[in-house]
Design an enzyme around this catalytic site. Sequence first.
Site, PDB file in Angstrom:
ATOM      1  N   LYS A   1       0.834  -1.205   0.000  1.00  0.00           N
ATOM      2  CA  LYS A   1       0.000   0.000   0.000  1.00  0.00           C
ATOM      3  C   LYS A   1       0.871   1.259   0.000  1.00  0.00           C
ATOM      4  O   LYS A   1       1.897   1.314   0.679  1.00  0.00           O
ATOM      5  CB  LYS A   1      -0.908  -0.032   1.228  1.00  0.00           C
ATOM      6  CG  LYS A   1      -1.979   1.052   1.283  1.00  0.00           C
ATOM      7  CD  LYS A   1      -2.879   0.822   2.499  1.00  0.00           C
ATOM      8  CE  LYS A   1      -3.961   1.873   2.640  1.00  0.00           C
ATOM      9  NZ  LYS A   1      -4.813   1.611   3.829  1.00  0.00           N
TER      10      LYS A   1
ATOM     11  N   SER B   1      -9.697   1.728   3.008  1.00  0.00           N
ATOM     12  CA  SER B   1      -8.833   2.512   2.145  1.00  0.00           C
ATOM     13  C   SER B   1      -7.836   1.664   1.358  1.00  0.00           C
ATOM     14  O   SER B   1      -7.228   2.130   0.406  1.00  0.00           O
ATOM     15  CB  SER B   1      -8.077   3.544   2.972  1.00  0.00           C
ATOM     16  OG  SER B   1      -7.199   2.924   3.916  1.00  0.00           O
TER      17      SER B   1
ATOM     18  N   SER C   1      -9.855  -0.819   7.167  1.00  0.00           N
ATOM     19  CA  SER C   1      -9.324  -0.537   5.829  1.00  0.00           C
ATOM     20  C   SER C   1      -8.619  -1.702   5.163  1.00  0.00           C
ATOM     21  O   SER C   1      -8.310  -1.629   3.978  1.00  0.00           O
ATOM     22  CB  SER C   1      -8.379   0.671   5.873  1.00  0.00           C
ATOM     23  OG  SER C   1      -9.116   1.857   6.026  1.00  0.00           O
TER      24      SER C   1
END
Length: 428
Positions: free
Chosen positions: A54, A130, A153
Amino acid sequence: MSARLDRARSAIAERDGELGAFVHVADDPGDADSGTDLGRVGDGLLAGEVVAVKDNIAVAGAPWACGSASRRDLPRTHGDAEVVTRLRRAGAHVVGTTNLDEFAMGASTESSAWGPTRNPWDPRRTAGGSSGGSGAAVAAYDVLALGTDTGGSIREPAAFCGVVGVAPSPGTVPTDGVVDFAPSLDRVGPMGPDVARTAALHEAIAGASVPGGPRVLAAAAEAGARGDLTGWRLARVAPMSGERNDPGVLAAFDAAVAALEDRGAEVEEVTVPRFGDLLDVYLAVTSVEALPVLAEHEGRGLGDEALSRLEVGRRLAGTAEHAEALRLRGLITADAREVLERCRLMISPTVPLVAPLLGRAGMDDPLARPRTDWWTVEANLAGLAAMSLPIGRSDGLPVGLQLMAAPGDDAALYRVGAALEGALAGSS
C-alpha cells in the site's frame, strides 16, 4: 524472474489500466531507481511470493504519496519501511505499490489523487477502502499484499474483493516507515488469496514480535490437518449479525455459522454494549489523532475529504465531545474483553452489504459515516485482532465473515479461519 512474478507482471500489464490497483510497478525485477533488487528470491518464508505494498508504506524507489496530491511529487529518497525490509529478507518479490484513499481516510479509494480502484468482480463497483488497491491486486493477480487498517481498511476491501485480510494485534507489526492516520488505531496487516498464504505473510512481517513467538502459520496448518472445532466457543455479535445486514449477506453468514457448528464449534449470540453503533466515537478519536499529519500537508494540495477531516479534528481537539469519545472507547474495550474471556472469538459479517457502485454518495467521504464501516471500527477501538475471509456470494459478489480475537490471540483467527475455509470448500 520467477514464474509467479512473471505471471503477475503480465496480468498487471494486461488489466491494471482498467482496475487501477497499482500506482507504481517496478520497471523490472532489479528496478534500478530503487537501489534494491526487487526480484531477489531467498529461501525464506516468502520465497517466490509476489507482494504488493500500500502506498502509505515506504518502498525504496517508489512514490510514497499516500493517495494525496500533496505528496505525489516528493523526491524518492526514502528507504524501505521495516515491514518491507522483512518482506525482502523472507525472499519476497516486491512488485509495486497500490492505491488508497487519501491518507487512508475513506472507504472506496475515490478520494485518491490517483483516481479510484475498481473491483475485479465488477469494475463498476468499488474495491473498498482505504486499502482498495491491495485488495484488488490480490483478487485480480493472485499476489499477496500489505494494507493498513485503522477502522476496517484491510477487512472491508478483503470482503468486497473476496480475499483474506487481517488487522493484527496492536503493536505486533512495526509501523516504522508508515504514514500515520490515527496512531493508536493503525495496524499494518496482510492480505492474501487464502488463509495459509496470508498466514505466511503475517508471520514474515510480525516475526518474533507476535506474542509467544510466530504461531499463525502453524495454527493455519493445524486447521488444515484437523478441521474439528470441538471445544471452540464463538460469540455471534448482535446487532452486527442481524437484520441490519442485506439479506444476501446475512444468508451467507448464517450458512457459514452452520458450517462452524458442523465442525463442532459452539456458537452463542451475545450483545456487546455499543458494538454496531460506534461511528461517532471512531470519527472523534481518529480526527483528533490525524491532526499532525494533515496539518503538516495543509496548503500543499490536500483533497476535500482530508481538509474536512482536518477541520473536524481542530473543532474536536480538547473538547468534552472528544473526552467522551475516549471514555466510551475505554468502556467498549472492557466490554469486548469480558466477552472474549467467555468466548474465544467474536464473529459477524465483515460489512453489511456487497461492494457498492462507484460514485455512490458519501463513499469517498470519511466523515459521512459510511455503512461499510458499521462492523469494522469496533476491533480497532477495542484493540482486538480481526480477520475477514470470504464465505460465498450475494448477487454474484463476494461476502466476508469477520473474526475478532483478544489482543495477542491472532493464532485463533487463523485456526478457525482455516477450518471454516476448508469446510466451505468441502461443501461447494
